[in-house]
Design a protein around this motif. Structure first.
Motif, PDB file in Angstrom:
ATOM      1  N   SER A 292     -50.536 -27.667 -23.087  1.00 25.67           N
ATOM      2  CA  SER A 292     -51.242 -27.026 -23.889  1.00 25.67           C
ATOM      3  C   SER A 292     -52.475 -28.229 -23.653  1.00 25.67           C
ATOM      4  O   SER A 292     -51.701 -28.990 -23.951  1.00 25.67           O
ATOM      5  CB  SER A 292     -51.624 -25.805 -25.067  1.00 25.67           C
ATOM      6  N   ARG A 293     -53.638 -28.025 -22.853  1.00 20.97           N
ATOM      7  CA  ARG A 293     -54.408 -29.541 -23.278  1.00 20.97           C
ATOM      8  C   ARG A 293     -55.807 -28.940 -24.039  1.00 20.97           C
ATOM      9  O   ARG A 293     -56.138 -27.609 -23.888  1.00 20.97           O
ATOM     10  CB  ARG A 293     -54.442 -29.633 -22.195  1.00 20.97           C
TER      11      ARG A 293
ATOM     12  N   PRO B   5     -53.432 -33.982 -25.040  1.00 19.99           N
ATOM     13  CA  PRO B   5     -52.436 -32.623 -25.278  1.00 19.99           C
ATOM     14  C   PRO B   5     -52.488 -32.339 -26.457  1.00 19.99           C
ATOM     15  O   PRO B   5     -52.139 -32.416 -27.433  1.00 19.99           O
ATOM     16  CB  PRO B   5     -51.320 -33.178 -24.676  1.00 19.99           C
ATOM     17  N   ILE B   6     -51.852 -30.422 -27.013  1.00 24.51           N
ATOM     18  CA  ILE B   6     -51.652 -30.060 -27.608  1.00 24.51           C
ATOM     19  C   ILE B   6     -50.432 -29.728 -27.669  1.00 24.51           C
ATOM     20  O   ILE B   6     -49.337 -28.869 -27.030  1.00 24.51           O
ATOM     21  CB  ILE B   6     -52.511 -28.829 -28.366  1.00 24.51           C
ATOM     22  N   PRO B   7     -49.195 -30.153 -29.392  1.00 25.84           N
ATOM     23  CA  PRO B   7     -47.834 -29.840 -28.837  1.00 25.84           C
ATOM     24  C   PRO B   7     -47.883 -29.022 -28.908  1.00 25.84           C
ATOM     25  O   PRO B   7     -48.051 -27.771 -29.694  1.00 25.84           O
ATOM     26  CB  PRO B   7     -47.397 -30.766 -30.059  1.00 25.84           C
TER      27      PRO B   7
ATOM     28  N   GLY C 245     -49.108 -23.941 -31.215  1.00 22.88           N
ATOM     29  CA  GLY C 245     -49.451 -24.981 -31.512  1.00 22.88           C
ATOM     30  C   GLY C 245     -50.775 -25.503 -32.916  1.00 22.88           C
ATOM     31  O   GLY C 245     -51.204 -23.906 -32.660  1.00 22.88           O
ATOM     32  N   THR C 246     -51.447 -26.566 -32.255  1.00 26.56           N
ATOM     33  CA  THR C 246     -52.640 -26.933 -33.753  1.00 26.56           C
ATOM     34  C   THR C 246     -53.758 -26.870 -32.864  1.00 26.56           C
ATOM     35  O   THR C 246     -53.805 -27.865 -32.120  1.00 26.56           O
ATOM     36  CB  THR C 246     -52.522 -27.864 -34.610  1.00 26.56           C
TER      37      THR C 246
ATOM     38  N   ALA D 212     -62.868 -24.843 -26.704  1.00 27.45           N
ATOM     39  CA  ALA D 212     -61.916 -24.469 -25.408  1.00 27.45           C
ATOM     40  C   ALA D 212     -60.279 -24.832 -24.887  1.00 27.45           C
ATOM     41  O   ALA D 212     -60.457 -26.334 -25.118  1.00 27.45           O
ATOM     42  CB  ALA D 212     -62.456 -24.253 -24.117  1.00 27.45           C
ATOM     43  N   ALA D 213     -59.882 -24.472 -24.568  1.00 24.28           N
ATOM     44  CA  ALA D 213     -57.911 -24.567 -24.207  1.00 24.28           C
ATOM     45  C   ALA D 213     -57.592 -24.504 -23.162  1.00 24.28           C
ATOM     46  O   ALA D 213     -58.014 -22.999 -22.774  1.00 24.28           O
ATOM     47  CB  ALA D 213     -57.594 -25.059 -25.483  1.00 24.28           C
ATOM     48  N   GLU D 214     -56.338 -24.630 -23.157  1.00 19.80           N
ATOM     49  CA  GLU D 214     -55.449 -23.795 -21.939  1.00 19.80           C
ATOM     50  C   GLU D 214     -54.326 -24.046 -21.994  1.00 19.80           C
ATOM     51  O   GLU D 214     -53.625 -24.882 -22.156  1.00 19.80           O
ATOM     52  CB  GLU D 214     -56.077 -24.799 -20.105  1.00 19.80           C
TER      53      GLU D 214
END
Length: 122
Positions: free
Chosen positions: A60-61, A67-69, A92-93, A98-100
């Protein structure tokens, strides 16, 4: 998020859906949340053969490419077999915006789902 992908992979076809994230705001000083733990559920159904998903297959980013761990909430690996549904839960946090979520299988990108985190909503 919420849309299904009809995946055609070597030896198996399946429908894979990513849902969420459900959010649990994390309060910062002053009690106003600036980020949230987001829980995403990836569900496999209509598999024509066994399909195994690993938490490591997903990244995820955020909207800036950061990056989102992700970590598994429950089993880190699931297998859907014909006639069965299986779900992988990731968290994730996320900050507001927006994110993907990207799914890779054998190093190849299969699907990218996008979503908006509303972690600053009260």
């Amino acid at each position: 998020m919420g849309y299904s992908v009809h995946a055609q992979l070597p030896g198996v076809n399946a429908v894979v859906t990513a849902g969420g994230p459900t959010e649990n705001p994390i309060a910062k000083r002053g009690g106003v949340p600036d980020h949230a733990t987001g829980t995403i559920t990836v569900t496999v159904h209509e598999a024509t053969g066994p399909l195994t998903l690993h938490a490591a297959d997903f990244t995820s980013r955020d909207e800036n490419g950061k990056p989102i761990p992700l970590s598994a909430h429950g089993p880190a690996t699931i297998t859907a077999r014909p006639g069965q549904t299986a779900a992988l839960t990731l968290s994730g946090t996320y900050e507001a915006g927006a994110a993907e979520l990207t799914w890779r299988h054998d190093g190849k990108t299969i699907a990218v789902w996008d979503f908006t985190s509303n972690s600053t909503d009260e």
